[in-house]
Write an enzyme that holds these catalytic residues in place. Structure first.
Site, PDB file in Angstrom:
ATOM      1  N   SER A  13       0.658  -1.336   0.157  1.00 32.95           N
ATOM      2  CA  SER A  13      -0.004  -0.093  -0.198  1.00 32.95           C
ATOM      3  C   SER A  13       0.807   1.101  -0.179  1.00 32.95           C
ATOM      4  O   SER A  13       0.469   2.152  -0.476  1.00 32.95           O
ATOM      5  CB  SER A  13      -0.927  -0.046   1.134  1.00 32.95           C
ATOM      6  OG  SER A  13      -0.016  -0.155   2.371  1.00 32.95           O
ATOM      7  N   ARG A  14       2.045   1.261   0.494  1.00 32.59           N
ATOM      8  CA  ARG A  14       2.786   2.272   0.942  1.00 32.59           C
ATOM      9  C   ARG A  14       4.147   2.131   0.651  1.00 32.59           C
ATOM     10  O   ARG A  14       4.687   0.771   0.620  1.00 32.59           O
ATOM     11  CB  ARG A  14       2.751   2.780   2.480  1.00 32.59           C
ATOM     12  CG  ARG A  14       1.167   3.205   2.642  1.00 32.59           C
ATOM     13  CD  ARG A  14       1.077   3.679   3.927  1.00 32.59           C
ATOM     14  NE  ARG A  14       1.195   2.634   5.107  1.00 32.59           N
ATOM     15  CZ  ARG A  14       2.023   2.750   6.212  1.00 32.59           C
ATOM     16  NH1 ARG A  14       3.014   3.567   6.211  1.00 32.59           N
ATOM     17  NH2 ARG A  14       1.941   1.803   6.979  1.00 32.59           N
ATOM     18  N   VAL A  61      -0.487 -10.281   7.885  1.00 37.49           N
ATOM     19  CA  VAL A  61       0.131 -11.097   7.822  1.00 37.49           C
ATOM     20  C   VAL A  61       1.021 -11.936   8.963  1.00 37.49           C
ATOM     21  O   VAL A  61       1.646 -12.874   8.995  1.00 37.49           O
ATOM     22  CB  VAL A  61       1.550 -10.925   6.718  1.00 37.49           C
ATOM     23  CG1 VAL A  61       1.122 -10.504   5.352  1.00 37.49           C
ATOM     24  CG2 VAL A  61       2.455  -9.809   7.410  1.00 37.49           C
ATOM     25  N   TYR A 156      13.996  -5.291  15.985  1.00 38.24           N
ATOM     26  CA  TYR A 156      13.956  -5.218  14.389  1.00 38.24           C
ATOM     27  C   TYR A 156      15.068  -5.767  13.809  1.00 38.24           C
ATOM     28  O   TYR A 156      15.157  -6.532  12.915  1.00 38.24           O
ATOM     29  CB  TYR A 156      13.754  -3.739  14.046  1.00 38.24           C
ATOM     30  CG  TYR A 156      13.918  -3.381  12.665  1.00 38.24           C
ATOM     31  CD1 TYR A 156      12.507  -3.523  11.953  1.00 38.24           C
ATOM     32  CD2 TYR A 156      14.899  -2.883  11.938  1.00 38.24           C
ATOM     33  CE1 TYR A 156      12.689  -3.232  10.594  1.00 38.24           C
ATOM     34  CE2 TYR A 156      15.079  -2.561  10.747  1.00 38.24           C
ATOM     35  CZ  TYR A 156      13.679  -2.889   9.992  1.00 38.24           C
ATOM     36  OH  TYR A 156      13.772  -2.415   8.620  1.00 38.24           O
ATOM     37  N   ALA A 158      17.251  -8.211  14.924  1.00 35.16           N
ATOM     38  CA  ALA A 158      17.266  -9.331  15.064  1.00 35.16           C
ATOM     39  C   ALA A 158      16.239 -10.148  14.063  1.00 35.16           C
ATOM     40  O   ALA A 158      16.372 -11.268  13.593  1.00 35.16           O
ATOM     41  CB  ALA A 158      16.823  -9.755  16.659  1.00 35.16           C
TER      42      ALA A 158
HETATM   43  P1  NAP Z   1       6.150   1.335   5.774  1.00 39.94           P
HETATM   44  O1  NAP Z   1       6.350   2.550   4.677  1.00 39.94           O
HETATM   45  O2  NAP Z   1       6.036   1.510   7.069  1.00 39.94           O
HETATM   46  O3  NAP Z   1       5.003   0.519   5.013  1.00 39.94           O
HETATM   47  C1  NAP Z   1       5.008  -0.589   5.667  1.00 39.94           C
HETATM   48  C2  NAP Z   1       4.100  -1.568   4.876  1.00 39.94           C
HETATM   49  O4  NAP Z   1       3.773  -2.787   5.456  1.00 39.94           O
HETATM   50  C3  NAP Z   1       2.645  -1.002   4.682  1.00 39.94           C
HETATM   51  O5  NAP Z   1       2.028  -1.354   3.382  1.00 39.94           O
HETATM   52  C4  NAP Z   1       1.633  -1.588   5.717  1.00 39.94           C
HETATM   53  O6  NAP Z   1       0.316  -1.699   5.512  1.00 39.94           O
HETATM   54  C5  NAP Z   1       2.389  -2.915   5.743  1.00 39.94           C
HETATM   55  N1  NAP Z   1       2.206  -3.789   6.917  1.00 39.94           N
HETATM   56  C6  NAP Z   1       2.944  -3.769   8.183  1.00 39.94           C
HETATM   57  N2  NAP Z   1       2.667  -4.574   9.004  1.00 39.94           N
HETATM   58  C7  NAP Z   1       1.669  -5.613   8.366  1.00 39.94           C
HETATM   59  C8  NAP Z   1       0.881  -6.603   8.424  1.00 39.94           C
HETATM   60  N3  NAP Z   1       0.965  -7.104   9.841  1.00 39.94           N
HETATM   61  N4  NAP Z   1       0.136  -7.326   7.516  1.00 39.94           N
HETATM   62  C9  NAP Z   1       0.303  -6.396   6.312  1.00 39.94           C
HETATM   63  N5  NAP Z   1       0.762  -5.604   5.812  1.00 39.94           N
HETATM   64  C10 NAP Z   1       1.534  -5.142   6.770  1.00 39.94           C
HETATM   65  O7  NAP Z   1       7.479   0.749   5.437  1.00 39.94           O
HETATM   66  P2  NAP Z   1       8.856   0.932   4.086  1.00 39.94           P
HETATM   67  O8  NAP Z   1       9.732   1.798   4.832  1.00 39.94           O
HETATM   68  O9  NAP Z   1       8.191   0.958   3.100  1.00 39.94           O
HETATM   69  O10 NAP Z   1       9.323  -0.638   4.463  1.00 39.94           O
HETATM   70  C11 NAP Z   1       9.216  -1.637   3.535  1.00 39.94           C
HETATM   71  C12 NAP Z   1      10.219  -2.919   3.820  1.00 39.94           C
HETATM   72  O11 NAP Z   1      11.589  -2.190   3.658  1.00 39.94           O
HETATM   73  C13 NAP Z   1      10.249  -3.407   5.317  1.00 39.94           C
HETATM   74  O12 NAP Z   1      10.385  -4.844   5.150  1.00 39.94           O
HETATM   75  C14 NAP Z   1      11.368  -2.530   6.011  1.00 39.94           C
HETATM   76  O13 NAP Z   1      11.961  -3.386   7.369  1.00 39.94           O
HETATM   77  C15 NAP Z   1      12.307  -2.444   4.891  1.00 39.94           C
HETATM   78  N6  NAP Z   1      13.220  -1.412   5.120  1.00 39.94           N
HETATM   79  C16 NAP Z   1      12.864   0.046   5.262  1.00 39.94           C
HETATM   80  C17 NAP Z   1      13.765   0.867   5.400  1.00 39.94           C
HETATM   81  C18 NAP Z   1      13.468   2.359   5.455  1.00 39.94           C
HETATM   82  O14 NAP Z   1      14.265   3.165   5.822  1.00 39.94           O
HETATM   83  N7  NAP Z   1      12.283   2.853   5.042  1.00 39.94           N
HETATM   84  C19 NAP Z   1      15.254   0.586   5.766  1.00 39.94           C
HETATM   85  C20 NAP Z   1      15.409  -0.559   5.525  1.00 39.94           C
HETATM   86  C21 NAP Z   1      14.543  -1.628   5.426  1.00 39.94           C
HETATM   87  P3  NAP Z   1      -0.637  -0.705   5.610  1.00 39.94           P
HETATM   88  O15 NAP Z   1      -0.306   0.193   5.050  1.00 39.94           O
HETATM   89  O16 NAP Z   1      -1.967  -1.013   5.777  1.00 39.94           O
HETATM   90  O17 NAP Z   1      -0.301  -0.060   7.458  1.00 39.94           O
END
Ligand code: NAP
Length: 251
Positions: A13-14, A61, A156, A158
């Site tokens: 979604s985001r 999930v 996180y 871990a």
């Molecule tokens: P984000 O903007 O916070 O978006 C999180 C997404 O995960 C949203 O679509 C959310 O759905 C969904 N989500 C969370 N919990 C869920 C659940 N229990 N069931 C289904 N959907 C769930 O995150 P992001 O920054 O895009 O991160 C995406 C990935 O990249 C993650 O694995 C994160 O650990 C990794 N990552 C991010 C960064 C960073 O700096 N942003 C750095 C390293 C790694 P809703 O919209 O419905 O809440």
């Protein structure tokens, strides 16, 4: 490049998940956009996808039964599942020095369930669909924090280290079945998850961790995910690819 392929993107979604969904659709795939509660954001993502036949696939999930139902529903609606992107995750700070013991335990439970056990369950259900059909591709979105450390969010870090190990172990088991697993490990990315930190007084210092003087765009992570999900990247199974602007090098 992905014409005729079907893809499930968790957390589509985001942020990074949305960029991955848009990139797959632009390359001809039909995409299932999973999300937990942001229905409006998911609808907006769906509306932006190129091509036809994409679907919304809401499910929490962290719920094992919902994961099983999610895979069944996506296969029923799209006809099959070729590619799974495990992207959904949470990041919530819980510094050991500042939180109660109860908060500490809750943080560990929440991160391991959302970031590691969910991915294990999604891989289980997806692989049991892919194996009898000759194979598939799974890309896990991990984090630089698995290697560099997450002092304010150790659960996180871990959970992502566990995801790396899970991906490697199953890459070995599933390669003979034509199921290839890859991992991307982004550094900071411009999304909601990192927004508070990037707009805080620490933001400039975070941006200066990379010699490029900035953090990644979601599209830059998506580009690497698509490369790894491609047919030609099969022999990179088990690999963890850094997307961190040389902010942290593993040698
Ligand atoms: P984000 O903007 O916070 O978006 C999180 C997404 O995960 C949203 O679509 C959310 O759905 C969904 N989500 C969370 N919990 C869920 C659940 N229990 N069931 C289904 N959907 C769930 O995150 P992001 O920054 O895009 O991160 C995406 C990935 O990249 C993650 O694995 C994160 O650990 C990794 N990552 C991010 C960064 C960073 O700096 N942003 C750095 C390293 C790694 P809703 O919209 O419905 O809440």
């Amino acid at each position: 490049m992905f014409t005729g392929k079907t893809v499930l993107v968790t957390g589509g979604s985001r942020g990074i998940g949305r960029a991955i969904a848009l990139a797959f659709a632009a390359q001809g795939a039909r995409v299932a956009v999973n999300y937990r509660s942001s229905h409006a954001a998911a609808q907006a993502t769906l509306a932006q996808l190129e091509g036809a036949g994409h679907i919304l696939a809401p499910a929490d999930v962290t719920d094992p039964a919902a994961v099983e139902a999610l895979i069944t529903s996506v296969v029923a609606q799209l006809g099959r599942l070729d590619i799974l992107i495990n992207n959904a995750a949470i990041y919530e700070e819980h510094p050991l020095t500042d939180v109660s013991y109860e908060q500490w335990q809750a943080a560990w439970q929440a991160h391991l369930q959302a970031n590691l056990i969910s991915a294990a369950n999604l891989i289980y259900c997806a692989a049991h669909h892919m194996i009898p059909r000759g194979g598939g591709r799974i890309v896990n979105v991990s984090s630089r924090g698995a290697f560099r450390g997450e002092p304010r969010a150790p659960a996180y870090g871990a959970s992502k280290a566990g995801l790396n190990a899970l991906s490697g172990s199953l890459a070995q088991l599933l390669a003979p079945h034509g199921v290839f697993l890859h991992t991307v490990a982004p550094g900071f990315v411009e999304t909601d998850m990192a927004a508070d930190l990037l707009s805080s007084p620490a933001g400039d210092s975070i941006r200066s961790q990379s010699p490029l003087g900035r953090v990644a765009l979601p599209e830059e992570v998506a580009h690497v995910v698509l490369f790894l999900a491609s047919e030609q990247a099969a022999f990179a199974t088990g690999a963890i690819v850094d997307v961190n602007g040389a902010s942290y090098l593993r040698m």
